[in-house]
Write a protein that holds these residues in place. Sequence first.
Motif, PDB file in Angstrom:
ATOM      1  N   PRO A  39       1.363  -1.432   0.406  1.00  0.00           N
ATOM      2  CA  PRO A  39      -0.056   0.213   0.009  1.00  0.00           C
ATOM      3  C   PRO A  39       0.616   1.441   0.115  1.00  0.00           C
ATOM      4  O   PRO A  39       0.679   1.624   1.400  1.00  0.00           O
ATOM      5  N   SER A  40       0.782   1.982  -0.907  1.00  0.00           N
ATOM      6  CA  SER A  40       1.576   3.422  -1.298  1.00  0.00           C
ATOM      7  C   SER A  40       0.751   4.637  -1.017  1.00  0.00           C
ATOM      8  O   SER A  40       1.438   5.277  -0.294  1.00  0.00           O
ATOM      9  N   GLU A  41      -0.289   3.833  -1.099  1.00  0.00           N
ATOM     10  CA  GLU A  41      -1.033   4.426   0.054  1.00  0.00           C
ATOM     11  C   GLU A  41      -1.554   5.238   1.609  1.00  0.00           C
ATOM     12  O   GLU A  41      -2.104   5.795   1.884  1.00  0.00           O
ATOM     13  N   VAL A  42      -0.798   4.044   2.166  1.00  0.00           N
ATOM     14  CA  VAL A  42      -0.102   3.983   3.361  1.00  0.00           C
ATOM     15  C   VAL A  42       0.748   4.939   3.607  1.00  0.00           C
ATOM     16  O   VAL A  42       0.922   5.318   5.029  1.00  0.00           O
ATOM     17  N   ILE A  43       2.152   4.117   2.385  1.00  0.00           N
ATOM     18  CA  ILE A  43       3.451   4.169   3.389  1.00  0.00           C
ATOM     19  C   ILE A  43       4.064   5.887   3.242  1.00  0.00           C
ATOM     20  O   ILE A  43       4.546   6.614   3.997  1.00  0.00           O
ATOM     21  N   LEU A  44       3.032   6.666   1.964  1.00  0.00           N
ATOM     22  CA  LEU A  44       3.257   7.575   1.681  1.00  0.00           C
ATOM     23  C   LEU A  44       2.756   8.869   2.635  1.00  0.00           C
ATOM     24  O   LEU A  44       3.543   9.767   3.148  1.00  0.00           O
ATOM     25  N   PRO A  45       1.240   9.006   2.753  1.00  0.00           N
ATOM     26  CA  PRO A  45       0.323   9.033   4.071  1.00  0.00           C
ATOM     27  C   PRO A  45       1.195   9.470   5.343  1.00  0.00           C
ATOM     28  O   PRO A  45       1.587  10.357   6.410  1.00  0.00           O
ATOM     29  N   LEU A  46       1.541   8.164   5.827  1.00  0.00           N
ATOM     30  CA  LEU A  46       2.055   7.669   6.869  1.00  0.00           C
ATOM     31  C   LEU A  46       3.216   8.247   6.904  1.00  0.00           C
ATOM     32  O   LEU A  46       3.396   9.215   8.228  1.00  0.00           O
ATOM     33  N   TYR A 165       0.967  14.909   5.620  1.00  0.00           N
ATOM     34  CA  TYR A 165       1.258  16.206   6.872  1.00  0.00           C
ATOM     35  C   TYR A 165       0.864  17.156   7.402  1.00  0.00           C
ATOM     36  O   TYR A 165       0.195  17.015   8.196  1.00  0.00           O
ATOM     37  N   LEU A 166      -0.734  17.123   5.925  1.00  0.00           N
ATOM     38  CA  LEU A 166      -1.382  18.315   6.416  1.00  0.00           C
ATOM     39  C   LEU A 166      -2.819  17.975   7.623  1.00  0.00           C
ATOM     40  O   LEU A 166      -3.417  18.650   7.501  1.00  0.00           O
ATOM     41  N   LEU A 167      -3.263  16.595   6.877  1.00  0.00           N
ATOM     42  CA  LEU A 167      -4.090  16.335   7.837  1.00  0.00           C
ATOM     43  C   LEU A 167      -3.870  15.606   8.915  1.00  0.00           C
ATOM     44  O   LEU A 167      -4.629  15.486   9.724  1.00  0.00           O
ATOM     45  N   GLY A 168      -2.772  14.991   9.479  1.00  0.00           N
ATOM     46  CA  GLY A 168      -2.160  14.835  10.856  1.00  0.00           C
ATOM     47  C   GLY A 168      -3.433  13.689  10.999  1.00  0.00           C
ATOM     48  O   GLY A 168      -2.410  12.740  10.641  1.00  0.00           O
ATOM     49  N   GLU A 169      -4.222  13.452  12.030  1.00  0.00           N
ATOM     50  CA  GLU A 169      -4.288  12.663  13.098  1.00  0.00           C
ATOM     51  C   GLU A 169      -5.750  12.662  11.836  1.00  0.00           C
ATOM     52  O   GLU A 169      -5.878  10.868  11.670  1.00  0.00           O
ATOM     53  N   LYS A 170      -5.808  12.552  10.039  1.00  0.00           N
ATOM     54  CA  LYS A 170      -6.693  11.323   9.981  1.00  0.00           C
ATOM     55  C   LYS A 170      -6.661  11.657   8.315  1.00  0.00           C
ATOM     56  O   LYS A 170      -6.725  11.554   7.218  1.00  0.00           O
ATOM     57  N   TRP A 171      -5.077  11.539   8.585  1.00  0.00           N
ATOM     58  CA  TRP A 171      -4.220  11.164   7.388  1.00  0.00           C
ATOM     59  C   TRP A 171      -4.816   9.932   6.540  1.00  0.00           C
ATOM     60  O   TRP A 171      -4.614   9.602   5.552  1.00  0.00           O
ATOM     61  N   GLU A 172      -5.285   9.190   7.019  1.00  0.00           N
ATOM     62  CA  GLU A 172      -5.550   7.607   6.821  1.00  0.00           C
ATOM     63  C   GLU A 172      -6.757   7.881   5.668  1.00  0.00           C
ATOM     64  O   GLU A 172      -7.437   7.109   4.857  1.00  0.00           O
ATOM     65  N   GLU A 173      -7.599   9.576   6.005  1.00  0.00           N
ATOM     66  CA  GLU A 173      -8.783   9.251   4.419  1.00  0.00           C
ATOM     67  C   GLU A 173      -8.040   9.682   3.297  1.00  0.00           C
ATOM     68  O   GLU A 173      -9.181   9.517   2.537  1.00  0.00           O
ATOM     69  N   VAL A 174      -6.609   9.533   3.164  1.00  0.00           N
ATOM     70  CA  VAL A 174      -6.368   9.148   1.428  1.00  0.00           C
ATOM     71  C   VAL A 174      -6.453   7.882   1.417  1.00  0.00           C
ATOM     72  O   VAL A 174      -6.633   8.378  -0.392  1.00  0.00           O
TER      73      VAL A 174
END
Length: 212
Positions: A39-46, A165-174
Amino acid sequence: MIESIGSTAPGWITALMDTLGAPGAGVAIAAENLFPPLPSEVILPLAGFAAGRGSLHLASALAWTTLGSVAGALALYGVGALLGRDRTVAIASKLPLVKVADIEKTERWFRRHGTKAVFFGRMIPLFRSFVSIPAGIERMPVPVFLTLTTLGSLIWNTVFVLAGYLLGEKWEEVTGYVEVYSKVVLAAVALAVAVFVAARVSRTGPGTRRRE
């Protein structure tokens, strides 16, 4: 610790970043390039979220994830170069409904549009990894391949790292947005394959053979 802020991410990802820092994110992305289901959509936002919390430096996260993307793509380019045209044609020609003429058309298309395919392909799910293989088969000049891959990967990675970085705690919404994007891409691919198969079957049907 990153592990404490990414509790819902796969454990190996958080462990890598927790142990290695930004280079760990690069290793994870290199693995994602070689094994697309990762999951790149997990790795990068994390990684972006970790940077926002001060666990990583933002610039380092961007640099290392891009380096990881390029390393993974270069490995797949090598696979394509080792495979070569003759082996590719031999394998593909044995597939149902695939003709050598189809392969030759694809080759001509890649020679004309290969640079665009490599650049924009780095921003399309599934194709992000696989586009490196035809580039290797066609022996695209390595400096050109590396430049296009680096630029395309940098854009893709920057979008997702900054989102985290900008979403903070809500990063998983990506991940939700990426899933929609991925489904649209896969649906388009499935439709294209269906059209190709239908066209090929209609050309090789009994009526066609009688006319031939």
